[in-house]
Write a protein that holds these residues in place. Structure first.
Motif, PDB file in Angstrom:
ATOM      1  N   TYR A 177       0.842  -1.204   0.000  1.00  0.00           N
ATOM      2  CA  TYR A 177       0.000   0.000   0.000  1.00  0.00           C
ATOM      3  C   TYR A 177       0.874   1.249   0.000  1.00  0.00           C
ATOM      4  O   TYR A 177       0.640   2.194  -0.758  1.00  0.00           O
ATOM      5  N   SER A 181       0.074   2.837  -3.565  1.00  0.00           N
ATOM      6  CA  SER A 181      -1.208   3.557  -3.489  1.00  0.00           C
ATOM      7  C   SER A 181      -1.215   4.864  -4.290  1.00  0.00           C
ATOM      8  O   SER A 181      -2.250   5.242  -4.836  1.00  0.00           O
ATOM      9  N   PHE A 187      -4.706  -0.192  -5.512  1.00  0.00           N
ATOM     10  CA  PHE A 187      -4.222  -0.336  -4.135  1.00  0.00           C
ATOM     11  C   PHE A 187      -4.623   0.902  -3.319  1.00  0.00           C
ATOM     12  O   PHE A 187      -3.842   1.437  -2.563  1.00  0.00           O
ATOM     13  N   SER A 193      -5.385  -3.918  -0.232  1.00  0.00           N
ATOM     14  CA  SER A 193      -3.997  -4.337  -0.415  1.00  0.00           C
ATOM     15  C   SER A 193      -3.732  -5.657   0.306  1.00  0.00           C
ATOM     16  O   SER A 193      -2.969  -6.502  -0.167  1.00  0.00           O
TER      17      SER A 193
END
Lengths: 279, 279, 279, 279
Positions: A177, A181, A187, A193
């Protein structure tokens, strides 16, 4: 899921014979009862599953609904018979299999009183729980008993293992993550995740969520390679327990009176070490 | 798939020698026969597979069709030879390998009498069944015999296991259907959801069907993690049986002089059956 | 990949010491040589891999090309040193590792004489074969030796297994071709269908080719479930061989003179059965 | 991750009792402490994970932030208590679990002094490391101890195995790069191709990168089939070590009266070290 059948009626009771047929399979009638039940369960499960296919409804809907009623009546008769022959009715009714037996026939009857709502549709699906009866039958078979016994012995180790895996995927999901992200909407949060980490570690690998950044792919490589070793743990546990269980069946648990040797083949008549007659 | 070759002709029969070459591989001629057959099977399987590739047809179609006829004639001769040397012809013809031998040459001949319809195309594909002959050869090899023997011993346990897995995926497919069907057209009916459960539990994970709702993903996580432990069962069974099979080979191969018992532990000093001192 | 180092020079030869450093790792200098080599191999493999990334070329291209020349010269010196200290040069040059050593340095030199064509680019990639040297080092480690020894013992069984798997996927690919080819362009020919069967049976499951028809999905379910059991075979083989290999190391292979007992712990001084002093 | 708890305070110290509750679980209070801690860890991990879900922020953001402060204060008290009762404070603070304890509470306090930047967001995620405490608890359980002990024994073999796998995927990634890079943008450089080889060999098989050329697919088939056997290695290692570990528990736990040797086979009649008759 107790491995033992429920208590039989008192000796001399006329229901003793019926109990033997229904709950054991050491007689011809008992084995026939099991075989018929297995076929009925398989057929009813197939019908419930096919009823959910919209394409089949126009042509086969009515036939399937009728077949379902036949199955429901037969399973109701079986449930009543089971309750009739056990010694403690309430105890059976509240046992795992007693519960499955009831839950798998109830939906059909509830359908008469309620309108055909969405919840009823879901309720119907519970008829598929009948498939759990297969495990009841599995316990009759020696092979099934050995497998179940090994799985029961592995239970604690596998629980500890699964809790550890949950911890591992949480940490792995968190790291991916952090890495992904910002660049990858797949994610976007930690639970998602962690879901990806489970999909990867178990080698399922759907591919609906995959890393796109270079550090993310490196992290994925590490997870996949460690997953290689982690997947080995439950296999090792079950193999070790199964080997022990299978050895137990073959070995004669007898100690030689003259030399103390206690490891003999199941068929040995004489001690394989000193030659003395075994007891 | 009986592990034993069919009955040889009576002793003194001239066909005895031919039978030995064709069905066993304990002579130089027999091993050569097997090797040539293996190459022919591999080559013919390759040709049939490549004939299905549309891109290769314009240039190689004719060559492949001719090669296929050469293979068909050779395999026909082999089939006739096998029938000629076995004692009970009908029994061989109706055995598994006799059936494979026939089915894999028939399509080419049927192609002469019928027009080139779609069904014939499918029929042709059955020539690929020739590949099953590999198993016939595998039994000649010691290593193959040990593997087959371990798999045969595991058969019952794995059957019980597969029936249990079918029950598990049915229940899992049903639950994911309840959770996902309203939000995800991929889970529109129960059979499809069960198919997804199989894809997930076996860790194949195509990704053509994946859960999209949060409860669906949680359910998938549970399935994947339990699948971790379930996949361990067949491995445990095969490992245990294989270990036993391999141990049997290492066991002391000595026959007791007084009672004839011939299965002893490698360390046994006395016959475990009658107690006599082993040589 | 012979498990033994090449023959040392004759005793008394000055090269004896250098041979020991280069080919064994039982001295401090030998272990240092191995460690430096491992770092060099890892660094050079990383550089060759990164040279293929187009995004890195503008900025790092020249640096990487220079680093590559440093590695090439070092590995050339090492190759010459190896040739210099072994007794039979031609034999080493034609051995597996001698070949790898040569092939991994040649591309850099060939690049001087030829223009920078596409084929040279591919040739360069062969420098990555240096990574195989890791196996040469693995044999120095006891743990690596046990693993390699178990894998060598499993070799025959796994070959028989892989040939059988090839036969199975051929038949499975053929059946899915019959079921799917008309409705699914992904299964347009048999080799492609066999490729799908391999992807499915090994539980890799890319998802680039998936069945769409109901019979196709049923066939896929059967393949996945049987694949469950088939994947257990190599695991069983390796586990059994590894267990045997690991037991061999721990067990003292000595027979008690007074009672004949021949299974003792590696540290046992007295026979654990009769108490007599072990030889 | 040392398997032993840190040193207790000197005997007679009042903190001895508190140390026992916090670090061991052989008393009722100790087990209760562990259970409460496990629930707190699970709850706090859940809250941190859910805080990252954007959809939940508007409604639950404040509640989650408050809950997080409650957890932080409780874990701070626990950290202080641990430091207070151990004999060597610095040693505990720099140990693996001491570090995890600190790192998982620090982010909340740092959030007061710094503005809410992106880096702080990532820092917060480190609170999820609390999940590692599960392993601390796992060591209390016998089952966990057996698993950890088997994994520790497998460590060296698995390291050698993973290094070998890295070498294998490097070579495989290189070959697929040579075969595919011209026709398939997914294999545009070697690191990406190695990533694909890892995804394939571990049977994860996302399907985001797949070969499209015929030679590429043949190479993939070879990788998948060899991966079948390679995946068997860690399973074999863990199974063998686990079997040994589980056998150790079953062994006869008897101490020889004359020499003190305490590791005997379950069937031993005489001490295998000095030969004296065992009790």
């Amino acid at each position: 899921m107790s491995p033992h059948p429920p208590e039989p009626p008192a000796v001399g009771d006329r229901r003793q014979r019926l109990w033997r047929i229904i709950f054991l399979s050491d007689t011809t009638a008992g084995r026939l009862f099991d075989a018929v039940l297995l076929v009925l369960v398989a057929a009813s499960v197939l019908v419930v599953a096919l009823e959910s296919v919209a394409e089949l409804q126009p042509r086969w809907g009515l036939t399937m609904a009728r077949a379902e009623w036949v199955f429901t009546i037969l399973f109701t008769l079986e449930y009543v018979a089971r309750l009739a022959v056990v010694r403690r009715r309430w105890r059976y009714a509240t046992s795992f299999f007693g519960f499955v037996d009831l839950v798998s026939i109830l939906p059909s009857y509830l359908g008469i009183f309620f309108a055909d709502t969405h919840y009823l549709l879901i309720l119907r699906v519970f008829r598929l729980l009948r498939v759990f009866r297969v495990f009841k039958l599995a316990e009759h078979v020696t092979e099934g008993a050995v497998l179940l016994s090994a799985l029961r012995a592995s239970r604690n180790k596998i629980t500890v293992f699964l809790v550890s895996v949950l911890a591992v995927v949480t940490v792995e999901g968190t790291f991916i993550y952090i890495l992904e992200s910002e660049h990858n909407p797949r994610f976007s949060n930690i639970p998602q995740s962690i879901y990806w980490a489970v999909v990867t570690l178990t080698t399922v690998g759907y591919g609906d969520i995959t890393p796109v950044t270079v550090p993310g792919k490196m992290m994925a490589t590490v997870i996949m390679l460690t997953g290689f070793s982690i997947i080995a743990v439950p296999t090792g546990v079950v193999t070790a327990e199964l080997g022990r269980e299978m050895a137990r069946v073959r070995r004669r648990d007898v100690r030689c009176a003259s030399c103390g040797w206690d490891e003999h083949d199941a068929r040995a008549l004489h001690c394989q070490h000193c030659g003395a007659r075994l007891p």
